[in-house]
Structure formats: C-alpha cells, structure tokens
Write a protein that holds these residues in place. Structure first.
Motif, PDB file in Angstrom:
ATOM      1  N   TYR A 103       0.819  -1.216   0.000  1.00 34.49           N
ATOM      2  CA  TYR A 103       0.000   0.000   0.000  1.00 34.49           C
ATOM      3  C   TYR A 103       0.852   1.265   0.000  1.00 34.49           C
ATOM      4  O   TYR A 103       0.330   2.369   0.141  1.00 34.49           O
ATOM      5  CB  TYR A 103      -0.950  -0.012   1.205  1.00 34.49           C
ATOM      6  N   GLY A 104       2.158   1.096  -0.116  1.00 33.10           N
ATOM      7  CA  GLY A 104       3.057   2.240  -0.170  1.00 33.10           C
ATOM      8  C   GLY A 104       3.551   2.723   1.176  1.00 33.10           C
ATOM      9  O   GLY A 104       4.279   3.708   1.253  1.00 33.10           O
ATOM     10  N   ASN A 105       3.166   2.050   2.266  1.00 34.32           N
ATOM     11  CA  ASN A 105       3.623   2.442   3.598  1.00 34.32           C
ATOM     12  C   ASN A 105       5.039   1.948   3.854  1.00 34.32           C
ATOM     13  O   ASN A 105       5.371   0.810   3.510  1.00 34.32           O
ATOM     14  CB  ASN A 105       2.706   1.849   4.677  1.00 34.32           C
ATOM     15  N   VAL A 106       5.846   2.788   4.467  1.00 31.67           N
ATOM     16  CA  VAL A 106       7.184   2.383   4.886  1.00 31.67           C
ATOM     17  C   VAL A 106       7.061   1.786   6.280  1.00 31.67           C
ATOM     18  O   VAL A 106       6.456   2.389   7.178  1.00 31.67           O
ATOM     19  CB  VAL A 106       8.169   3.573   4.874  1.00 31.67           C
ATOM     20  N   ARG A 107       7.615   0.613   6.464  1.00 30.22           N
ATOM     21  CA  ARG A 107       7.531  -0.111   7.733  1.00 30.22           C
ATOM     22  C   ARG A 107       8.923  -0.381   8.283  1.00 30.22           C
ATOM     23  O   ARG A 107       9.862  -0.572   7.532  1.00 30.22           O
ATOM     24  CB  ARG A 107       6.808  -1.440   7.538  1.00 30.22           C
ATOM     25  N   SER A 108       9.000  -0.417   9.610  1.00 32.32           N
ATOM     26  CA  SER A 108      10.230  -0.844  10.268  1.00 32.32           C
ATOM     27  C   SER A 108       9.871  -1.904  11.298  1.00 32.32           C
ATOM     28  O   SER A 108       8.762  -1.921  11.834  1.00 32.32           O
ATOM     29  CB  SER A 108      10.947   0.331  10.935  1.00 32.32           C
ATOM     30  N   GLY A 109      10.833  -2.790  11.534  1.00 32.03           N
ATOM     31  CA  GLY A 109      10.616  -3.859  12.504  1.00 32.03           C
ATOM     32  C   GLY A 109      11.636  -3.797  13.619  1.00 32.03           C
ATOM     33  O   GLY A 109      12.808  -3.494  13.383  1.00 32.03           O
ATOM     34  N   TRP A 110      11.173  -4.074  14.835  1.00 30.20           N
ATOM     35  CA  TRP A 110      12.005  -3.986  16.030  1.00 30.20           C
ATOM     36  C   TRP A 110      11.649  -5.109  16.991  1.00 30.20           C
ATOM     37  O   TRP A 110      10.484  -5.469  17.123  1.00 30.20           O
ATOM     38  CB  TRP A 110      11.765  -2.661  16.743  1.00 30.20           C
ATOM     39  N   GLU A 111      12.659  -5.630  17.671  1.00 28.99           N
ATOM     40  CA  GLU A 111      12.433  -6.578  18.760  1.00 28.99           C
ATOM     41  C   GLU A 111      13.121  -6.027  19.989  1.00 28.99           C
ATOM     42  O   GLU A 111      14.320  -5.720  19.962  1.00 28.99           O
ATOM     43  CB  GLU A 111      12.983  -7.962  18.408  1.00 28.99           C
ATOM     44  N   GLY A 112      12.349  -5.886  21.066  1.00 25.15           N
ATOM     45  CA  GLY A 112      12.883  -5.320  22.297  1.00 25.15           C
ATOM     46  C   GLY A 112      12.704  -6.259  23.471  1.00 25.15           C
ATOM     47  O   GLY A 112      11.728  -7.018  23.534  1.00 25.15           O
ATOM     48  N   ASN A 113      13.651  -6.191  24.401  1.00 28.79           N
ATOM     49  CA  ASN A 113      13.595  -7.020  25.604  1.00 28.79           C
ATOM     50  C   ASN A 113      14.059  -6.216  26.801  1.00 28.79           C
ATOM     51  O   ASN A 113      14.939  -5.360  26.698  1.00 28.79           O
ATOM     52  CB  ASN A 113      14.502  -8.248  25.451  1.00 28.79           C
ATOM     53  N   ALA A 114      13.458  -6.511  27.921  1.00 27.45           N
ATOM     54  CA  ALA A 114      13.878  -5.940  29.199  1.00 27.45           C
ATOM     55  C   ALA A 114      13.524  -6.945  30.285  1.00 27.45           C
ATOM     56  O   ALA A 114      12.586  -7.736  30.130  1.00 27.45           O
ATOM     57  CB  ALA A 114      13.188  -4.609  29.460  1.00 27.45           C
ATOM     58  N   THR A 115      14.266  -6.912  31.357  1.00 26.98           N
ATOM     59  CA  THR A 115      13.965  -7.746  32.514  1.00 26.98           C
ATOM     60  C   THR A 115      13.794  -6.817  33.700  1.00 26.98           C
ATOM     61  O   THR A 115      14.582  -5.896  33.915  1.00 26.98           O
ATOM     62  CB  THR A 115      15.101  -8.753  32.772  1.00 26.98           C
ATOM     63  N   LEU A 116      12.739  -7.066  34.468  1.00 30.89           N
ATOM     64  CA  LEU A 116      12.471  -6.210  35.626  1.00 30.89           C
ATOM     65  C   LEU A 116      11.981  -7.044  36.790  1.00 30.89           C
ATOM     66  O   LEU A 116      11.603  -8.200  36.623  1.00 30.89           O
ATOM     67  CB  LEU A 116      11.473  -5.115  35.257  1.00 30.89           C
ATOM     68  N   ASN A 117      12.001  -6.432  37.953  1.00 25.12           N
ATOM     69  CA  ASN A 117      11.479  -7.055  39.161  1.00 25.12           C
ATOM     70  C   ASN A 117      10.101  -6.455  39.423  1.00 25.12           C
ATOM     71  O   ASN A 117       9.980  -5.259  39.692  1.00 25.12           O
ATOM     72  CB  ASN A 117      12.408  -6.812  40.342  1.00 25.12           C
ATOM     73  N   ARG A 118       9.063  -7.261  39.339  1.00 27.46           N
ATOM     74  CA  ARG A 118       7.692  -6.764  39.466  1.00 27.46           C
ATOM     75  C   ARG A 118       7.439  -6.093  40.823  1.00 27.46           C
ATOM     76  O   ARG A 118       6.609  -5.191  40.923  1.00 27.46           O
ATOM     77  CB  ARG A 118       6.691  -7.896  39.224  1.00 27.46           C
ATOM     78  N   LYS A 119       8.175  -6.508  41.850  1.00 26.14           N
ATOM     79  CA  LYS A 119       7.981  -5.923  43.178  1.00 26.14           C
ATOM     80  C   LYS A 119       8.347  -4.437  43.214  1.00 26.14           C
ATOM     81  O   LYS A 119       7.833  -3.696  44.035  1.00 26.14           O
ATOM     82  CB  LYS A 119       8.780  -6.700  44.224  1.00 26.14           C
TER      83      LYS A 119
END
Length: 184
Positions: A133-149
């Motif tokens: 459809y003519g849209n420019v797209r980018s792809g990303w994969e992100g990760n983080a680790t956290l302590n829910r407390k």
C-alpha cells in the motif's frame, strides 16, 4: 548498526495488528507463563543524524491483558497486580536513546499500577520495507527484565516444596512493526 539508516528519520506509529507487547514469568518455579496486551498505541520520533535525540512512547490498556486463562487474567487485573480499576493504563516514555554496536538501548520511565520506575529496553532493528500500500515499515524486537515488586506487584503464594508461585523476575518481550507517518 553503529548509526540509524537515514530512512528512519521521521515519526512512526506502532501497528498493533502486527505487533506484540508481551511478558513472561516463571510459574511454580518451573514453567514459563506468557501473556500479552491486545490494546495499545505508541510510536517513535527518530532522528537518524542524531539518534540520541530520538524518543519513543507506548500506552497500554491494562485491561487488555491476556494469558489464555480467564481466571489468571482477571487476577492480573485485580488489586493484587495491575489495579486496573484505579490505573487503567500502563505507559512507557523514553528519556534517553543510545546506540551500542548492533543494539539500540532505550532508557525510560515505565508506569505500572500508578508506580513509575526507570527501565532499559534493548532493541534489535529488523530492517525497513515498503508494504503493497506504499507504507514504509520498520521492525524492532525489544527485551527488558524487571522485578515486578519494584512496581508494588507483590502478591504471591508459597509453595510446599519451597519457592513461590510467581517469579519476581518478569521478561518484557516487544515485537514491534511500525509504520512511518507521511510527511506533512
């Protein structure tokens, strides 16, 4: 990726149909339980010449959490976890972006259940494409680790064999497809 491709310069909107905002936690200390959110918006303003001036944001409807189990999902929405009735949104707003080799590291403020703490998300850039459809797209994969407390999500149940039902460590898993806004 020591620099951003010049084509990344501009404002991008997350495509929620082709993106996943998810998480994983250990259950009963031995199994991984995964979940995700089905309603979210967000985007990024990227300056390829000055990546550190780029920023990103996301707002998640906390009520849209799903793990494939209604009882667990309702528990996550309760005052034991996300406190959805009082805090319907989960939000992230970047405060700093840096490039480190092939990784993009975004530091920012994550607000969950009304509590805000800094988090670093490490991103892998998957490339650019143009859809039919003519849209420019980018792809990303992100990760983080956290302590829910850290966010006051402290509910748990002790196991007879030792340990606890829900791990404190939560892994955030972000698979983002973004669509570039047309120039004004």
């Amino acid at each position: 990726m020591s620099t951003f491709p010049v084509e990344l310069t501009g404002t991008w909107d997350i495509d929620p149909v082709h993106s996943t905002v998810g998480f994983a936690a250990k259950h009963a200390m031995v199994a991984t339980t995964r979940g995700h959110f089905t309603a979210f918006t967000g985007g990024a303003s990227i300056d390829a010449q000055d990546p550190e001036s780029s920023d990103l944001w996301i707002e998640i409807d906390a009520d849209s959490v799903t793990t494939g189990n209604d009882q667990r999902d309702n528990h996550l929405r309760s005052t034991d976890f996300f406190k959805v009735q009082d805090h319907p949104k989960i939000a992230f707003k970047s405060t700093h972006v840096k490039i480190d080799g092939d990784e993009v590291i975004t530091a920012g403020d994550l607000t969950v259940a009304g509590v805000t703490h800094p988090v670093e998300v490490v991103w892998e850039f998957n490339g650019l494409s143009q859809d039919p459809y003519g849209n420019v797209r980018s792809g990303w994969e992100g990760n983080a680790t956290l302590n829910r407390k850290d966010w006051g999500l402290v509910w748990n149940a002790a196991l007879e064999t030792g340990g606890f039902l829900v791990s404190d460590k939560i892994k955030l898993v972000l698979e983002i497809a973004a669509v570039k806004r047309a120039a004004a």
